[in-house]
Design a protein around this motif. Structure first.
Motif, short mmCIF file in Angstrom:
data_model
loop_
_atom_site.label_atom_id
_atom_site.label_comp_id
_atom_site.label_asym_id
_atom_site.label_seq_id
_atom_site.Cartn_x
_atom_site.Cartn_y
_atom_site.Cartn_z
N VAL A 173 0.84 -1.20 0.00
CA VAL A 173 0.00 0.00 0.00
C VAL A 173 0.88 1.25 0.00
O VAL A 173 0.62 2.21 -0.74
N ARG A 174 1.92 1.22 0.83
CA ARG A 174 2.82 2.37 0.89
C ARG A 174 3.46 2.63 -0.47
O ARG A 174 3.59 3.78 -0.90
N ALA A 175 3.85 1.58 -1.17
CA ALA A 175 4.48 1.75 -2.47
C ALA A 175 3.52 2.33 -3.49
O ALA A 175 3.91 3.12 -4.36
N GLU A 176 2.23 1.97 -3.41
CA GLU A 176 1.24 2.45 -4.37
C GLU A 176 0.90 3.92 -4.15
O GLU A 176 0.48 4.61 -5.10
N LEU A 177 1.10 4.44 -2.94
CA LEU A 177 0.65 5.79 -2.63
C LEU A 177 1.71 6.86 -2.88
O LEU A 177 1.45 8.04 -2.66
N GLY A 178 2.89 6.45 -3.31
CA GLY A 178 3.91 7.43 -3.69
C GLY A 178 4.26 8.40 -2.58
O GLY A 178 4.64 8.00 -1.48
N GLY A 179 4.09 9.70 -2.85
CA GLY A 179 4.49 10.73 -1.88
C GLY A 179 3.48 10.97 -0.79
O GLY A 179 3.72 11.82 0.09
N LEU A 180 2.34 10.29 -0.79
CA LEU A 180 1.34 10.44 0.26
C LEU A 180 1.71 9.51 1.41
O LEU A 180 1.56 8.30 1.31
N THR A 181 2.17 10.08 2.51
CA THR A 181 2.73 9.26 3.58
C THR A 181 1.80 9.05 4.76
O THR A 181 2.09 8.23 5.62
N THR A 182 0.69 9.82 4.84
CA THR A 182 -0.24 9.65 5.95
C THR A 182 -1.64 9.39 5.42
O THR A 182 -1.99 9.76 4.29
N VAL A 183 -2.46 8.76 6.26
CA VAL A 183 -3.84 8.48 5.88
C VAL A 183 -4.60 9.78 5.66
O VAL A 183 -5.44 9.89 4.74
#
Length: 379
Positions: free
Chosen positions: A331-341
């Motif tokens: 999930v972290r890899a798919e979200l790129g630069g978005l690091t928080t929920v």
């Protein structure tokens, strides 16, 4: 006048300060090193393991005791299975090595099983190296080393490692054997458990390579022995207690582990970023200890729950900050630069984020589809 402090002694002194006064270092084993290599981006684990901090005691002092570790039942079952595999001078184990890894060699009708008893880990390490030298110098026969002792330099100090077995083939090459109690069902096993075993075996291979290099560097000696990068994984077949084996290529795990250990030997870089007086002694007050631990960045992922004693503490902190890593590395890899929920939800609602960013665009499209589905369901 005391002798000048070298870089190595200065690092050991700094690591001793991080552990706390009179706190003995917890020795690293292959399981810990393998787990460290599985999460190479975690500076917190790197500095704690490098300093020899007892993470189980640390987790308890932080109020997040760990349930990490094998049960007594699993240990007993594993020991019984290993004894069965090595019975009769390791006849069944050597048969599996021949079948899975070296069919071109003569079948192991008999093998040499040297006594590796010695005083202390240093003595056992020297005895293991001596027997490996002896077996390699007389090719043509099989040799089984039962629980040899190997040493691997970690952060300037030797970590003593004890593989289940090492086999010397008739051609003089060496193979690591890992014996596990989880089953092989229809010829395959749990990929996560096989991966953990492969990472652990990679640590042993690296240690064996150091022994081989030393033997090859001796004057008037033959070239360094070859350490095979396919290890033998022995497990119970299906739901029986009969041994089955699989050859596992650990070249990828070996490369990752080697890189992480190289990084670990430079833990002085992490130590230099810590505030003066930082200490991880479990005897410290809870607030001071929490501040010390939080001064080192962690990279939590759900996989840590089965590999690190601090996982519960790090999970709590990760959830409190809304870090997307708590949802898993994919999930972290798919979200790129978005690091928080919070960032993810804001991007999905159109409140933040670059609309030209593919990740942001995908989130907004998913949010729109969800809204349409809910509206249709309410009609």
């Amino acid at each position: 006048m005391p002798p000048p402090r070298t870089r190595g002694t200065a690092l050991r002194h700094r690591l001793a300060e991080l552990r706390g006064p009179d706190v003995p270092a917890k020795a690293l084993d292959a399981r810990a090193l393998a787990a460290l290599a599985a999460n190479p981006g975690c500076a917190r684990r790197a500095i704690l393991d490098g300093a020899g901090v007892n993470k189980a005691a640390l987790a308890s002092a932080l109020g997040a005791p760990s349930a990490f570790g094998q049960s007594q039942f699993a240990l007993t079952r594993g020991n019984a299975f290993e004894a069965k595999v090595k019975a009769d001078g390791g006849a069944e184990l050597l048969r599996l090595v021949h079948e899975k890894l070296d069919r071109a060699a003569e079948p192991p009708a008999e093998a040499r099983v040297p006594d590796l008893t010695a005083t202390g880990p240093q003595g056992r390490t020297a005895r293991t190296a001596l027997e490996l030298r002896e077996a390699t110098a007389h090719p043509g026969a099989w040799t089984l080393l039962d629980h040899p002792m190997l040493a691997l330099d970690v952060a300037g100090s030797p970590a003593f490692l004890e593989p289940d077995a090492v086999v010397v083939h008739p051609d003089g090459s060496w193979t690591v054997v890992e014996i596990k109690s989880f089953p092989l069902l229809d010829g395959s096993a749990d990929p996560a458990k096989v991966g953990a075993a492969a990472r652990q075996a990679a640590v042993y291979v690296l240690a064996l390579e150091e022994v081989a290099a030393r033997l090859g560097a001796e004057p008037e000696k033959a070239p360094a022995p070859r350490v095979r990068h396919r290890i033998l994984l022995v497990c119970p077949r299906d739901f029986s207690n009969l041994p089955a084996a699989s050859a596992v290529d650990i070249r990828k795990q070996r490369a990752v582990t080697a890189r992480q250990l190289t990084r670990l030997t430079r833990i002085e870089d992490i130590a230099e970023t810590l505030p003066e007086g930082t200490c991880f002694s479990p005897e410290l007050p809870a607030e001071e200890l929490t501040a010390a631990v939080e001064s080192v960045p962690a990279t939590y992922a759900p996989e840590c729950l089965s590999a690190c004693e601090l996982a519960f503490h790090c999970r709590t902190r990760s959830r409190e900050t809304g870090a997307v890593t708590s949802l898993g590395r994919p999930v972290r890899a798919e979200l790129g630069g978005l690091t928080t929920v919070e960032d993810v939800l804001a991007a999905a609602r159109g409140e933040a984020g670059d609309p030209d960013d593919p990740t942001v665009a995908a989130l907004r499209r998913a949010a729109a589809l969800r809204a349409e589905a809910l509206e249709a369901a309410c009609r």
